[in-house]
Design a protein around this motif. Sequence first.
Motif, PDB file in Angstrom:
ATOM      1  N   LEU A 366       0.828  -1.206   0.000  1.00 46.41           N
ATOM      2  CA  LEU A 366       0.000   0.000   0.000  1.00 46.41           C
ATOM      3  C   LEU A 366       0.862   1.255   0.000  1.00 46.41           C
ATOM      4  CD1 LEU A 366      -2.783  -1.017   2.569  1.00 46.41           C
ATOM      5  CD2 LEU A 366      -2.924  -1.025   0.074  1.00 46.41           C
ATOM      6  N   MET A 369       2.483   1.791  -3.482  1.00 47.86           N
ATOM      7  CA  MET A 369       1.535   2.206  -4.511  1.00 47.86           C
ATOM      8  C   MET A 369       0.927   3.567  -4.199  1.00 47.86           C
ATOM      9  SD  MET A 369      -0.390  -1.284  -5.619  1.00 47.86           S
ATOM     10  CE  MET A 369      -1.008  -0.460  -7.076  1.00 47.86           C
ATOM     11  N   ASP A 370       0.891   3.939  -2.947  1.00 48.71           N
ATOM     12  CA  ASP A 370       0.305   5.215  -2.556  1.00 48.71           C
ATOM     13  C   ASP A 370       1.252   6.379  -2.829  1.00 48.71           C
ATOM     14  OD1 ASP A 370      -1.826   6.675  -1.602  1.00 48.71           O
ATOM     15  OD2 ASP A 370      -1.034   6.738   0.429  1.00 48.71           O
ATOM     16  N   LEU A 394      -6.807  -0.953  -0.938  1.00 51.84           N
ATOM     17  CA  LEU A 394      -6.069  -1.076  -2.191  1.00 51.84           C
ATOM     18  C   LEU A 394      -7.002  -0.898  -3.383  1.00 51.84           C
ATOM     19  CD1 LEU A 394      -3.554  -1.885  -3.875  1.00 51.84           C
ATOM     20  CD2 LEU A 394      -4.272  -4.256  -3.610  1.00 51.84           C
ATOM     21  N   ARG A 400      -3.847   4.379  -5.888  1.00 55.67           N
ATOM     22  CA  ARG A 400      -3.233   3.049  -5.819  1.00 55.67           C
ATOM     23  C   ARG A 400      -3.670   2.255  -7.044  1.00 55.67           C
ATOM     24  NH1 ARG A 400      -4.401   2.507   0.676  1.00 55.67           N
ATOM     25  NH2 ARG A 400      -2.511   3.585   1.358  1.00 55.67           N
TER      26      ARG A 400
END
Length: 501
Positions: A366, A369-370, A394, A400
Amino acid sequence: MTDLKISEGRCQFCHRVASDVPRLIAGDSAFICSDCVESCSALLNPKEGVAEDGPLAEYHLFERLARHFAPLRPQELIATSRTYPLRQQADLQMALDDIFGERRIPENFVGIHQQYRHEVLGFSKVLEQGRGAVEAAPAQYEEVDIGRGETVRCLKNGLWLMRDGGEAFAVLLAQHHDYGSSGDTNIEIMAAPGEHGAALCTRVFDALELRLSKGSCYRGRVLSLERQDQYSGHAPRIFVHELETVSRGDVILPEATLAAVERNVLGFAGQRQALRALGLSTQKGLLFHGTPGTGKTHCIRYVAGRLPDHTTLLITAEGAGLLPQYMALARLLQPALVVIEDADLIARDRSERADACDEVMLNRLLNEMDGLRERADVFFILTTNRPETLEPALASRPGRIDQTIEFPLPNGDLRKRLIALYAKTLPVPAALVEELARRTDGASPAFIKELLRRIAQHHLEVAQGGDVAHDTAEAALHEMLFSGGALNARLLGGAVPEAPN
Protein backbone atom coordinates in the motif's frame (compact mmCIF):
# COMPACT_ATOMS: atom_id res chain seq x y z
CA MET A 1 62.79 -38.26 13.15
CA THR A 2 59.15 -37.33 13.63
CA ASP A 3 56.72 -39.80 12.12
CA LEU A 4 54.59 -37.86 9.59
CA LYS A 5 51.25 -38.98 8.21
CA ILE A 6 48.16 -37.60 6.46
CA SER A 7 45.44 -37.08 9.07
CA GLU A 8 42.38 -35.10 10.21
CA GLY A 9 42.69 -32.00 12.39
CA ARG A 10 43.46 -28.27 12.11
CA CYS A 11 46.62 -26.62 10.79
CA GLN A 12 48.44 -24.82 13.62
CA PHE A 13 49.64 -22.09 11.21
CA CYS A 14 46.55 -21.07 9.20
CA HIS A 15 43.92 -22.83 11.38
CA ARG A 16 42.17 -24.46 8.43
CA VAL A 17 40.73 -27.97 8.74
CA ALA A 18 41.46 -30.94 6.50
CA SER A 19 38.47 -30.32 4.21
CA ASP A 20 39.79 -26.83 3.36
CA VAL A 21 43.32 -27.79 2.27
CA PRO A 22 44.87 -30.29 -0.19
CA ARG A 23 46.73 -32.21 2.56
CA LEU A 24 47.00 -31.99 6.34
CA ILE A 25 50.14 -33.48 7.88
CA ALA A 26 50.22 -34.67 11.48
CA GLY A 27 53.35 -34.51 13.60
CA ASP A 28 53.84 -35.64 17.23
CA SER A 29 51.74 -32.84 18.71
CA ALA A 30 50.61 -30.52 15.93
CA PHE A 31 49.38 -30.32 12.35
CA ILE A 32 50.52 -28.35 9.31
CA CYS A 33 48.83 -28.14 5.92
CA SER A 34 50.53 -28.56 2.56
CA ASP A 35 49.84 -24.91 1.64
CA CYS A 36 51.77 -23.68 4.68
CA VAL A 37 54.60 -26.11 3.91
CA GLU A 38 54.87 -24.62 0.41
CA SER A 39 54.78 -21.06 1.79
CA CYS A 40 57.60 -21.89 4.21
CA SER A 41 59.59 -23.48 1.42
CA ALA A 42 59.17 -20.40 -0.76
CA LEU A 43 60.36 -18.14 2.07
CA LEU A 44 63.40 -20.30 2.79
CA ASN A 45 64.29 -20.90 -0.86
CA PRO A 46 63.41 -17.82 -2.93
CA LYS A 47 63.64 -18.24 -6.69
CA GLU A 48 66.94 -17.36 -8.29
CA GLY A 49 67.10 -13.93 -9.88
CA VAL A 50 64.24 -12.43 -7.87
CA ALA A 51 65.13 -10.04 -5.10
CA GLU A 52 63.54 -10.95 -1.79
CA ASP A 53 62.30 -7.39 -1.38
CA GLY A 54 60.86 -7.18 -4.94
CA PRO A 55 57.17 -7.10 -5.78
CA LEU A 56 56.98 -10.81 -6.62
CA ALA A 57 58.23 -11.70 -3.14
CA GLU A 58 55.40 -9.75 -1.48
CA TYR A 59 53.13 -12.65 -0.68
CA HIS A 60 51.02 -10.65 1.76
CA LEU A 61 48.80 -7.72 0.88
CA PHE A 62 49.98 -5.55 3.77
CA GLU A 63 53.46 -5.58 2.14
CA ARG A 64 52.07 -4.42 -1.20
CA LEU A 65 50.00 -1.70 0.42
CA ALA A 66 53.00 -0.47 2.39
CA ARG A 67 55.06 -0.13 -0.80
CA HIS A 68 52.18 1.45 -2.74
CA PHE A 69 51.54 4.19 -0.16
CA ALA A 70 55.17 4.80 0.91
CA PRO A 71 56.36 6.99 2.56
CA LEU A 72 52.94 7.15 4.28
CA ARG A 73 52.15 4.21 6.50
CA PRO A 74 48.85 2.41 5.65
CA GLN A 75 47.74 2.76 9.28
CA GLU A 76 47.74 6.56 8.83
CA LEU A 77 45.35 6.50 5.87
CA ILE A 78 41.55 6.85 5.78
CA ALA A 79 39.12 4.26 4.42
CA THR A 80 35.54 4.74 3.20
CA SER A 81 33.21 1.88 2.31
CA ARG A 82 29.83 1.24 0.74
CA THR A 83 27.81 -1.96 0.48
CA TYR A 84 25.97 -3.05 -2.66
CA PRO A 85 23.39 -5.85 -2.90
CA LEU A 86 24.61 -8.91 -4.74
CA ARG A 87 21.87 -8.41 -7.35
CA GLN A 88 23.95 -5.46 -8.64
CA GLN A 89 27.06 -7.58 -9.09
CA ALA A 90 27.10 -7.48 -12.90
CA ASP A 91 26.42 -3.73 -13.08
CA LEU A 92 29.00 -3.06 -10.37
CA GLN A 93 31.67 -5.05 -12.22
CA MET A 94 31.03 -3.17 -15.46
CA ALA A 95 31.17 0.17 -13.61
CA LEU A 96 34.49 -0.72 -11.93
CA ASP A 97 36.02 -1.79 -15.24
CA ASP A 98 34.81 1.43 -16.85
CA ILE A 99 36.33 3.60 -14.10
CA PHE A 100 39.61 1.79 -13.45
CA GLY A 101 40.33 0.38 -16.90
CA GLU A 102 42.40 -2.71 -17.63
CA ARG A 103 43.40 -4.88 -14.70
CA ARG A 104 47.15 -5.65 -14.94
CA ILE A 105 48.48 -8.22 -12.51
CA PRO A 106 50.47 -7.44 -10.38
CA GLU A 107 51.01 -3.83 -11.50
CA ASN A 108 47.65 -2.34 -10.52
CA PHE A 109 45.54 -5.31 -9.43
CA VAL A 110 45.87 -8.47 -7.39
CA GLY A 111 43.51 -11.25 -6.32
CA ILE A 112 42.95 -12.11 -2.66
CA HIS A 113 43.06 -15.34 -0.70
CA GLN A 114 40.06 -14.95 1.60
CA GLN A 115 40.36 -17.66 4.22
CA TYR A 116 36.96 -17.31 5.90
CA ARG A 117 34.24 -16.02 3.58
CA HIS A 118 31.80 -15.29 6.40
CA GLU A 119 34.19 -12.57 7.65
CA VAL A 120 33.88 -9.05 6.25
CA LEU A 121 37.13 -8.46 4.36
CA GLY A 122 38.18 -4.84 4.72
CA PHE A 123 41.42 -2.91 4.87
CA SER A 124 41.62 -3.40 8.63
CA LYS A 125 41.79 -7.14 7.99
CA VAL A 126 44.11 -6.84 4.97
CA LEU A 127 46.63 -4.80 7.00
CA GLU A 128 46.93 -7.48 9.69
CA GLN A 129 50.39 -9.02 10.00
CA GLY A 130 51.56 -12.28 11.49
CA ARG A 131 49.83 -15.63 11.33
CA GLY A 132 46.53 -14.31 9.93
CA ALA A 133 48.03 -12.07 7.25
CA VAL A 134 45.96 -11.97 4.04
CA GLU A 135 47.82 -13.34 1.03
CA ALA A 136 47.73 -12.50 -2.67
CA ALA A 137 46.12 -15.16 -4.83
CA PRO A 138 44.84 -15.74 -8.37
CA ALA A 139 41.79 -13.60 -9.09
CA GLN A 140 38.51 -15.53 -8.73
CA TYR A 141 35.61 -14.92 -11.12
CA GLU A 142 32.06 -16.12 -11.64
CA GLU A 143 29.87 -15.83 -14.73
CA VAL A 144 26.65 -13.90 -14.09
CA ASP A 145 23.83 -14.36 -16.59
CA ILE A 146 22.26 -11.08 -17.75
CA GLY A 147 19.90 -12.60 -20.32
CA ARG A 148 19.78 -12.77 -24.13
CA GLY A 149 22.67 -15.22 -24.10
CA GLU A 150 25.03 -12.73 -22.46
CA THR A 151 27.10 -13.08 -19.30
CA VAL A 152 29.33 -10.76 -17.29
CA ARG A 153 32.56 -12.14 -15.80
CA CYS A 154 32.48 -10.81 -12.24
CA LEU A 155 35.24 -10.73 -9.64
CA LYS A 156 34.54 -12.32 -6.28
CA ASN A 157 37.24 -10.20 -4.64
CA GLY A 158 40.22 -8.10 -5.62
CA LEU A 159 42.50 -5.18 -4.75
CA TRP A 160 43.23 -2.27 -7.10
CA LEU A 161 46.41 -0.25 -6.46
CA MET A 162 45.72 3.03 -8.26
CA ARG A 163 47.01 6.59 -8.58
CA ASP A 164 45.13 9.83 -9.09
CA GLY A 165 47.76 12.17 -10.46
CA GLY A 166 50.58 11.70 -7.98
CA GLU A 167 48.34 10.52 -5.12
CA ALA A 168 48.10 6.82 -4.33
CA PHE A 169 44.81 5.17 -3.43
CA ALA A 170 43.55 1.59 -3.22
CA VAL A 171 40.16 -0.02 -3.83
CA LEU A 172 39.11 -3.29 -2.21
CA LEU A 173 36.22 -5.46 -3.48
CA ALA A 174 34.99 -8.37 -1.37
CA GLN A 175 31.85 -10.45 -1.15
CA HIS A 176 30.48 -11.06 2.31
CA HIS A 177 28.92 -14.50 2.77
CA ASP A 178 26.60 -15.35 5.63
CA TYR A 179 26.55 -18.96 6.78
CA GLY A 180 24.46 -20.95 4.29
CA SER A 181 23.60 -17.94 2.10
CA SER A 182 25.06 -15.28 -0.13
CA GLY A 183 25.40 -11.74 1.13
CA ASP A 184 26.44 -8.40 -0.27
CA THR A 185 29.39 -6.87 -2.10
CA ASN A 186 31.55 -4.41 -0.18
CA ILE A 187 33.64 -1.70 -1.86
CA GLU A 188 36.22 0.12 0.32
CA ILE A 189 38.51 2.92 -0.80
CA MET A 190 41.69 3.86 1.08
CA ALA A 191 43.45 7.17 0.45
CA ALA A 192 45.67 9.74 2.12
CA PRO A 193 44.15 11.72 5.00
CA GLY A 194 42.92 15.24 4.37
CA GLU A 195 40.57 16.98 1.99
CA HIS A 196 42.12 15.56 -1.18
CA GLY A 197 41.76 11.96 0.00
CA ALA A 198 38.16 12.49 1.18
CA ALA A 199 37.26 14.17 -2.11
CA LEU A 200 38.86 11.33 -4.07
CA CYS A 201 36.76 8.71 -2.23
CA THR A 202 33.60 10.72 -2.83
CA ARG A 203 34.42 11.16 -6.51
CA VAL A 204 34.95 7.43 -7.06
CA PHE A 205 31.72 6.46 -5.29
CA ASP A 206 29.77 9.14 -7.17
CA ALA A 207 31.11 7.78 -10.45
CA LEU A 208 30.00 4.27 -9.42
CA GLU A 209 26.51 5.47 -8.48
CA LEU A 210 26.13 7.33 -11.78
CA ARG A 211 27.03 4.27 -13.83
CA LEU A 212 24.82 1.98 -11.74
CA SER A 213 21.78 4.22 -12.22
CA LYS A 214 22.29 5.11 -15.88
CA GLY A 215 24.06 2.16 -17.45
CA SER A 216 22.47 -0.99 -16.04
CA CYS A 217 22.81 -4.09 -18.22
CA TYR A 218 19.34 -5.17 -17.00
CA ARG A 219 17.48 -2.10 -18.23
CA GLY A 220 14.59 -2.93 -20.56
CA ARG A 221 14.54 -6.64 -19.65
CA VAL A 222 12.06 -8.89 -17.85
CA LEU A 223 13.34 -9.69 -14.36
CA SER A 224 12.57 -11.42 -11.11
CA LEU A 225 14.62 -11.87 -7.96
CA GLU A 226 15.78 -15.35 -7.03
CA ARG A 227 15.01 -16.59 -3.55
CA GLN A 228 17.25 -18.71 -1.36
CA ASP A 229 16.42 -22.06 0.17
CA GLN A 230 16.66 -20.50 3.62
CA TYR A 231 14.73 -17.29 4.15
CA SER A 232 17.08 -14.47 5.09
CA GLY A 233 15.57 -11.39 3.42
CA HIS A 234 18.37 -11.21 0.85
CA ALA A 235 17.81 -11.11 -2.90
CA PRO A 236 21.03 -12.71 -4.10
CA ARG A 237 20.56 -12.75 -7.86
CA ILE A 238 18.51 -11.30 -10.69
CA PHE A 239 16.86 -13.83 -12.98
CA VAL A 240 16.27 -12.68 -16.57
CA HIS A 241 13.19 -14.08 -18.32
CA GLU A 242 13.03 -14.53 -22.07
CA LEU A 243 9.32 -14.07 -22.78
CA GLU A 244 7.70 -15.16 -26.03
CA THR A 245 6.82 -12.21 -28.25
CA VAL A 246 3.06 -11.63 -28.38
CA SER A 247 1.59 -9.62 -31.25
CA ARG A 248 -1.67 -7.69 -31.07
CA GLY A 249 -3.35 -10.28 -33.29
CA ASP A 250 -2.49 -12.97 -30.73
CA VAL A 251 -4.38 -11.14 -27.96
CA ILE A 252 -7.95 -12.43 -28.33
CA LEU A 253 -10.03 -10.09 -26.18
CA PRO A 254 -13.11 -7.93 -26.70
CA GLU A 255 -12.00 -4.82 -28.58
CA ALA A 256 -13.18 -2.57 -25.74
CA THR A 257 -11.05 -4.52 -23.22
CA LEU A 258 -7.93 -4.41 -25.36
CA ALA A 259 -8.46 -0.73 -26.13
CA ALA A 260 -8.71 0.03 -22.40
CA VAL A 261 -5.42 -1.78 -21.77
CA GLU A 262 -3.64 0.05 -24.57
CA ARG A 263 -5.00 3.46 -23.57
CA ASN A 264 -4.11 3.08 -19.89
CA VAL A 265 -0.68 1.56 -20.44
CA LEU A 266 0.74 2.26 -23.88
CA GLY A 267 -1.02 5.60 -24.30
CA PHE A 268 -0.15 6.70 -20.78
CA ALA A 269 3.54 5.80 -21.33
CA GLY A 270 3.59 7.96 -24.45
CA GLN A 271 2.14 10.94 -22.56
CA ARG A 272 4.39 10.79 -19.50
CA GLN A 273 6.61 13.67 -20.48
CA ALA A 274 3.61 15.95 -21.08
CA LEU A 275 1.98 14.84 -17.83
CA ARG A 276 5.16 15.57 -15.90
CA ALA A 277 5.33 19.06 -17.47
CA LEU A 278 1.81 19.65 -16.10
CA GLY A 279 2.98 18.64 -12.64
CA LEU A 280 0.96 15.39 -12.66
CA SER A 281 2.04 11.99 -11.37
CA THR A 282 3.58 9.54 -13.83
CA GLN A 283 2.96 6.50 -11.64
CA LYS A 284 -0.12 4.41 -12.46
CA GLY A 285 -1.80 1.36 -10.95
CA LEU A 286 -4.06 -1.08 -12.81
CA LEU A 287 -5.97 -4.16 -11.72
CA PHE A 288 -6.58 -6.97 -14.24
CA HIS A 289 -9.34 -9.23 -12.97
CA GLY A 290 -11.37 -12.13 -14.35
CA THR A 291 -11.84 -15.86 -14.02
CA PRO A 292 -8.73 -18.05 -14.36
CA GLY A 293 -7.38 -18.53 -17.85
CA THR A 294 -8.99 -15.47 -19.48
CA GLY A 295 -5.71 -14.05 -20.77
CA LYS A 296 -4.51 -11.63 -18.09
CA THR A 297 -0.91 -12.86 -18.11
CA HIS A 298 -0.94 -13.24 -21.89
CA CYS A 299 -2.00 -9.60 -22.23
CA ILE A 300 0.81 -8.50 -19.89
CA ARG A 301 3.32 -10.22 -22.17
CA TYR A 302 1.89 -8.25 -25.09
CA VAL A 303 2.14 -4.96 -23.16
CA ALA A 304 5.71 -5.69 -22.00
CA GLY A 305 6.73 -6.36 -25.60
CA ARG A 306 5.30 -2.99 -26.67
CA LEU A 307 7.32 -1.17 -23.99
CA PRO A 308 10.92 -2.15 -24.88
CA ASP A 309 12.34 0.78 -22.91
CA HIS A 310 10.59 -0.37 -19.71
CA THR A 311 12.12 -2.85 -17.27
CA THR A 312 9.52 -5.46 -16.33
CA LEU A 313 9.61 -6.93 -12.81
CA LEU A 314 7.58 -10.09 -12.15
CA ILE A 315 6.47 -10.57 -8.52
CA THR A 316 4.65 -13.69 -7.40
CA ALA A 317 3.12 -14.31 -3.98
CA GLU A 318 6.23 -16.35 -3.09
CA GLY A 319 8.44 -13.32 -3.77
CA ALA A 320 6.32 -10.84 -1.80
CA GLY A 321 8.86 -10.87 1.02
CA LEU A 322 11.31 -9.18 -1.35
CA LEU A 323 8.95 -6.33 -2.18
CA PRO A 324 11.31 -3.57 -0.88
CA GLN A 325 14.13 -4.92 -3.07
CA TYR A 326 11.78 -5.05 -6.08
CA MET A 327 10.72 -1.45 -5.51
CA ALA A 328 14.32 -0.28 -5.16
CA LEU A 329 15.12 -2.03 -8.44
CA ALA A 330 12.06 -0.50 -10.14
CA ARG A 331 13.13 3.02 -9.18
CA LEU A 332 16.72 2.36 -10.22
CA LEU A 333 15.73 0.94 -13.63
CA GLN A 334 12.71 3.14 -14.35
CA PRO A 335 10.66 3.42 -16.44
CA ALA A 336 9.44 0.13 -15.05
CA LEU A 337 6.46 -2.21 -15.26
CA VAL A 338 5.86 -3.98 -11.93
CA VAL A 339 3.60 -7.02 -12.28
CA ILE A 340 2.15 -8.59 -9.13
CA GLU A 341 0.49 -11.90 -10.00
CA ASP A 342 -2.38 -13.22 -7.85
CA ALA A 343 -2.43 -10.04 -5.79
CA ASP A 344 -5.26 -11.37 -3.61
CA LEU A 345 -2.75 -13.70 -1.92
CA ILE A 346 -0.84 -10.75 -0.42
CA ALA A 347 -3.49 -8.03 -0.54
CA ARG A 348 -6.65 -9.74 0.65
CA ASP A 349 -9.09 -8.05 3.01
CA ARG A 350 -7.63 -7.32 6.46
CA SER A 351 -10.64 -8.96 8.11
CA GLU A 352 -9.51 -12.31 6.66
CA ARG A 353 -5.96 -12.00 7.98
CA ALA A 354 -4.62 -13.81 11.02
CA ASP A 355 -0.88 -13.43 10.41
CA ALA A 356 1.08 -10.30 11.35
CA CYS A 357 3.59 -10.99 8.57
CA ASP A 358 0.81 -10.81 5.99
CA GLU A 359 -0.20 -7.45 7.45
CA VAL A 360 3.35 -6.15 7.02
CA MET A 361 3.44 -7.26 3.38
CA LEU A 362 0.11 -5.56 2.70
CA ASN A 363 1.22 -2.31 4.31
CA ARG A 364 4.43 -2.30 2.28
CA LEU A 365 2.47 -2.75 -0.92
CA LEU A 366 0.00 0.00 0.00
CA ASN A 367 2.80 2.43 0.87
CA GLU A 368 4.64 1.79 -2.38
CA MET A 369 1.54 2.21 -4.51
CA ASP A 370 0.30 5.22 -2.56
CA GLY A 371 3.45 7.10 -3.49
CA LEU A 372 4.59 7.90 0.05
CA ARG A 373 8.10 7.72 -1.36
CA GLU A 374 9.42 9.57 -4.40
CA ARG A 375 7.13 9.34 -7.43
CA ALA A 376 8.63 7.44 -10.34
CA ASP A 377 7.80 6.33 -13.87
CA VAL A 378 6.35 3.03 -12.71
CA PHE A 379 3.32 1.00 -13.78
CA PHE A 380 1.82 -1.35 -11.21
CA ILE A 381 -0.27 -4.10 -12.80
CA LEU A 382 -1.96 -6.42 -10.32
CA THR A 383 -3.82 -9.55 -11.42
CA THR A 384 -6.44 -11.46 -9.47
CA ASN A 385 -9.10 -14.10 -10.02
CA ARG A 386 -11.01 -12.91 -6.94
CA PRO A 387 -11.32 -9.11 -6.88
CA GLU A 388 -13.99 -9.26 -4.18
CA THR A 389 -11.40 -10.51 -1.65
CA LEU A 390 -8.99 -7.58 -2.12
CA GLU A 391 -8.31 -5.14 0.69
CA PRO A 392 -10.62 -2.08 0.19
CA ALA A 393 -7.73 0.28 0.97
CA LEU A 394 -6.07 -1.08 -2.19
CA ALA A 395 -8.96 -1.69 -4.57
CA SER A 396 -11.19 1.24 -3.60
CA ARG A 397 -8.72 4.10 -3.28
CA PRO A 398 -7.63 6.23 -6.28
CA GLY A 399 -3.90 6.72 -6.44
CA ARG A 400 -3.23 3.05 -5.82
CA ILE A 401 -5.50 1.44 -8.38
CA ASP A 402 -6.38 4.00 -11.05
CA GLN A 403 -8.16 1.62 -13.42
CA THR A 404 -9.68 -1.85 -13.16
CA ILE A 405 -10.03 -3.89 -16.34
CA GLU A 406 -12.16 -7.02 -16.47
CA PHE A 407 -11.11 -9.94 -18.65
CA PRO A 408 -14.39 -11.71 -19.54
CA LEU A 409 -14.94 -15.19 -20.89
CA PRO A 410 -14.85 -15.16 -24.72
CA ASN A 411 -18.04 -15.00 -26.77
CA GLY A 412 -18.68 -17.15 -29.84
CA ASP A 413 -16.69 -15.02 -32.29
CA LEU A 414 -13.73 -14.80 -29.94
CA ARG A 415 -13.82 -18.56 -29.34
CA LYS A 416 -13.56 -19.15 -33.11
CA ARG A 417 -10.56 -16.82 -33.25
CA LEU A 418 -8.99 -18.65 -30.30
CA ILE A 419 -9.50 -22.03 -31.97
CA ALA A 420 -7.84 -20.73 -35.14
CA LEU A 421 -4.97 -19.25 -33.09
CA TYR A 422 -4.24 -22.35 -31.01
CA ALA A 423 -4.75 -24.82 -33.87
CA LYS A 424 -1.64 -23.34 -35.52
CA THR A 425 -0.90 -25.72 -38.43
CA LEU A 426 -3.38 -28.40 -37.30
CA PRO A 427 -5.91 -28.85 -40.18
CA VAL A 428 -9.25 -28.17 -38.47
CA PRO A 429 -12.16 -27.82 -40.97
CA ALA A 430 -14.29 -24.67 -40.79
CA ALA A 431 -17.40 -26.67 -39.89
CA LEU A 432 -15.58 -28.28 -36.96
CA VAL A 433 -14.35 -24.86 -35.80
CA GLU A 434 -17.96 -23.68 -35.72
CA GLU A 435 -19.06 -26.73 -33.74
CA LEU A 436 -16.18 -26.47 -31.24
CA ALA A 437 -16.92 -22.78 -30.70
CA ARG A 438 -20.53 -23.68 -29.91
CA ARG A 439 -19.61 -26.61 -27.66
CA THR A 440 -17.13 -24.51 -25.62
CA ASP A 441 -19.61 -21.84 -24.54
CA GLY A 442 -18.50 -20.61 -21.10
CA ALA A 443 -14.95 -21.95 -21.50
CA SER A 444 -11.82 -19.89 -20.92
CA PRO A 445 -9.04 -19.30 -23.49
CA ALA A 446 -6.83 -21.59 -21.41
CA PHE A 447 -9.41 -24.39 -21.79
CA ILE A 448 -9.59 -23.88 -25.56
CA LYS A 449 -5.80 -23.91 -25.83
CA GLU A 450 -5.59 -27.24 -24.01
CA LEU A 451 -8.50 -28.62 -26.06
CA LEU A 452 -6.66 -27.97 -29.32
CA ARG A 453 -3.55 -29.68 -27.95
CA ARG A 454 -5.64 -32.72 -26.96
CA ILE A 455 -7.22 -32.80 -30.41
CA ALA A 456 -3.74 -32.73 -31.97
CA GLN A 457 -2.65 -35.60 -29.71
CA HIS A 458 -5.68 -37.74 -30.64
CA HIS A 459 -5.21 -36.85 -34.31
CA LEU A 460 -1.60 -38.08 -34.18
CA GLU A 461 -2.60 -41.28 -32.36
CA VAL A 462 -5.00 -42.38 -35.10
CA ALA A 463 -2.25 -41.58 -37.62
CA GLN A 464 -4.72 -40.35 -40.21
CA GLY A 465 -3.84 -37.79 -42.83
CA GLY A 466 -5.88 -34.83 -43.92
CA ASP A 467 -8.25 -32.78 -41.77
CA VAL A 468 -9.10 -33.49 -38.14
CA ALA A 469 -12.12 -35.79 -37.98
CA HIS A 470 -15.25 -35.01 -35.98
CA ASP A 471 -14.83 -38.19 -33.91
CA THR A 472 -11.25 -37.20 -33.03
CA ALA A 473 -12.35 -33.81 -31.70
CA GLU A 474 -15.27 -35.44 -29.88
CA ALA A 475 -12.93 -37.88 -28.11
CA ALA A 476 -10.68 -35.03 -26.92
CA LEU A 477 -13.64 -32.96 -25.73
CA HIS A 478 -15.19 -35.90 -23.90
CA GLU A 479 -11.88 -36.65 -22.16
CA MET A 480 -11.62 -33.08 -20.88
CA LEU A 481 -15.25 -32.56 -19.83
CA PHE A 482 -16.56 -35.96 -18.76
CA SER A 483 -13.77 -38.52 -18.23
CA GLY A 484 -12.03 -36.29 -15.69
CA GLY A 485 -15.26 -35.24 -13.98
CA ALA A 486 -16.42 -31.80 -12.93
CA LEU A 487 -13.18 -31.05 -11.07
CA ASN A 488 -11.11 -31.60 -14.20
CA ALA A 489 -13.31 -29.22 -16.17
CA ARG A 490 -13.06 -26.53 -13.51
CA LEU A 491 -9.27 -26.91 -13.26
CA LEU A 492 -8.95 -26.44 -17.01
CA GLY A 493 -11.28 -23.43 -17.08
CA GLY A 494 -14.23 -25.00 -18.86
CA ALA A 495 -17.94 -24.88 -18.20
CA VAL A 496 -19.36 -28.14 -16.87
CA PRO A 497 -22.15 -29.26 -19.23
CA GLU A 498 -24.69 -31.95 -18.61
CA ALA A 499 -23.48 -35.42 -19.49
CA PRO A 500 -24.72 -36.68 -22.89
CA ASN A 501 -27.55 -39.20 -22.93
